[in-house]
Design a protein around this motif. Structure first.
Motif, mmCIF file in Angstrom:
data_model
loop_
_atom_site.group_PDB
_atom_site.id
_atom_site.type_symbol
_atom_site.label_atom_id
_atom_site.label_comp_id
_atom_site.label_asym_id
_atom_site.label_seq_id
_atom_site.Cartn_x
_atom_site.Cartn_y
_atom_site.Cartn_z
ATOM 1 N N THR A 175 0.823 -1.208 0.000
ATOM 2 C CA THR A 175 0.000 0.000 0.000
ATOM 3 C C THR A 175 0.859 1.261 0.000
ATOM 4 O OG1 THR A 175 -0.143 -0.087 2.426
ATOM 5 C CG2 THR A 175 -1.880 -1.192 1.175
ATOM 6 N N ASN A 198 -0.792 4.048 2.130
ATOM 7 C CA ASN A 198 -2.042 3.566 2.736
ATOM 8 C C ASN A 198 -3.287 4.346 2.320
ATOM 9 O OD1 ASN A 198 -0.603 1.594 4.251
ATOM 10 N ND2 ASN A 198 -0.143 3.142 5.817
ATOM 11 N N LYS A 204 -9.943 4.857 -0.673
ATOM 12 C CA LYS A 204 -9.687 3.649 0.100
ATOM 13 C C LYS A 204 -8.438 3.855 0.952
ATOM 14 C CE LYS A 204 -9.902 -1.347 -0.658
ATOM 15 N NZ LYS A 204 -9.946 -2.413 -1.704
ATOM 16 N N ASN A 205 -8.583 3.689 2.274
ATOM 17 C CA ASN A 205 -7.419 3.823 3.148
ATOM 18 C C ASN A 205 -7.241 2.564 3.980
ATOM 19 O OD1 ASN A 205 -9.872 5.109 4.563
ATOM 20 N ND2 ASN A 205 -8.476 4.715 6.274
ATOM 21 N N PHE A 206 -5.987 2.284 4.351
ATOM 22 C CA PHE A 206 -5.610 1.051 5.027
ATOM 23 C C PHE A 206 -4.931 1.346 6.353
ATOM 24 C CE2 PHE A 206 -5.907 0.123 0.584
ATOM 25 C CZ PHE A 206 -6.349 -1.182 0.494
ATOM 26 N N TYR A 250 -9.278 -1.948 6.376
ATOM 27 C CA TYR A 250 -9.434 -0.924 5.355
ATOM 28 C C TYR A 250 -10.833 -0.324 5.426
ATOM 29 C CZ TYR A 250 -12.224 -4.147 2.498
ATOM 30 O OH TYR A 250 -13.197 -5.004 2.038
ATOM 31 N N GLN A 269 -13.462 1.692 2.675
ATOM 32 C CA GLN A 269 -13.693 2.094 1.295
ATOM 33 C C GLN A 269 -14.928 2.992 1.230
ATOM 34 O OE1 GLN A 269 -15.141 -0.912 -1.553
ATOM 35 N NE2 GLN A 269 -13.350 -0.413 -2.801
ATOM 36 N N GLU A 317 -9.817 -9.843 0.330
ATOM 37 C CA GLU A 317 -10.493 -8.876 1.183
ATOM 38 C C GLU A 317 -11.897 -9.372 1.519
ATOM 39 O OE1 GLU A 317 -10.456 -5.027 -0.592
ATOM 40 O OE2 GLU A 317 -8.270 -4.937 -0.753
#
Length: 248
Positions: A38, A87, A129-131, A143, A145, A194
């Motif tokens: 990421t 990320n 989208k962040n992780f 994550y 979304q 996922e």
């Protein structure tokens, strides 16, 4: 409640098996920062799907009884994105959903009605989208979304009573906001699985309904939903890759 407990156990078992597989297939140096899944400058692409089926022999209702009900629903989406920083990625998503239902309804006068229903829906969305890494080697991530876009759907219901057919056709146009959190497991280098679900959503819809080719309704409405269905999780398969070769 029993079904929810089973869902939790299956998710925990899946994570454990994936973790074991990853440990056996990934070399130690692949966990170096230059292989960061990421990381800024990487891209991802993948496919997600969910489905549900239900068959009911008999269901008693207040006004009608339902017999021989068969319901099938399938939804899939394809998306891709680019990490503008570690990320955090921006991208796009295209979705398709198909629903089919057949059943026989019997009213209080014991008159049967055959019902056939079909619906197709398409959507196109922008994606943020962040992780959040869950371990130091970054094999597991949480994550979130966020999707913003539009969808189009059409449905047809045919009801036959005493050889009299009533056909209802509906068209919907919607603007949607969805929040979909989940967990990502890096199974082998670059490839991940996922599992996620929608927990919140907002939709503004414009609808038109025709009965036997005559327009009977035009409407506009808004809906918000803040719930999670653990029995209908989305499963996605993704590949993360750099778009250019990095310096050694």
């Amino acid at each position: 409640m029993h079904q929810k407990i089973i869902s939790y156990r299956l998710l925990v078992l899946f994570i454990f098996v994936s973790k074991s597989s990853f440990a056996q297939t990934i070399p130690k140096d692949s966990l170096n920062s230059k292989y960061k899944l990421t990381g800024k400058g990487n891209m991802y692409s993948g496919i997600t799907f969910s489905f549900s089926t239900k068959d009911t022999d008999k269901k008693e209702g207040l006004l009608v009884n339902v017999n021989d009900e068969s319901r099938n629903q399938f939804k899939t989406s394809v998306d891709a994105g680019y990490f503008i920083k570690n990320n955090f990625a921006l991208g796009a998503l295209i979705s398709y959903e198909n629903t089919r239902r057949e059943q026989t309804e019997t009213d209080s006068q014991n008159i049967p009605t055959t019902v056939q229903y079909a619906k197709d829906a398409y959507g196109i969305y922008g994606v943020m989208k962040n992780f959040i890494p869950l371990d130091q080697k970054e094999r597991f991530f949480l994550y979130n979304q966020i999707l913003l876009g539009t969808s189009f759907s059409s449905s047809l219901e045919e009801r036959t009573t005493d050889d009299l057919l009533t056909r209802t056709y509906s068209k919907d146009r919607s603007i949607e906001l969805q929040i979909n959190p989940g967990i990502m497991v890096n199974v082998v280098k670059g490839f991940s699985v996922e599992v996620g679900a929608q927990i919140a959503g907002f939709k503004a819809t414009w609808s038109e309904t025709k009965v036997n080719d005559a327009i009977t309704e035009k409407s506009h409405g808004t809906d918000s939903d803040f719930s999670i269905n653990l029995l209908r999780l989305n499963i996605g398969f993704y590949y993360y890759f750099p778009i250019k070769k990095r310096a050694q």
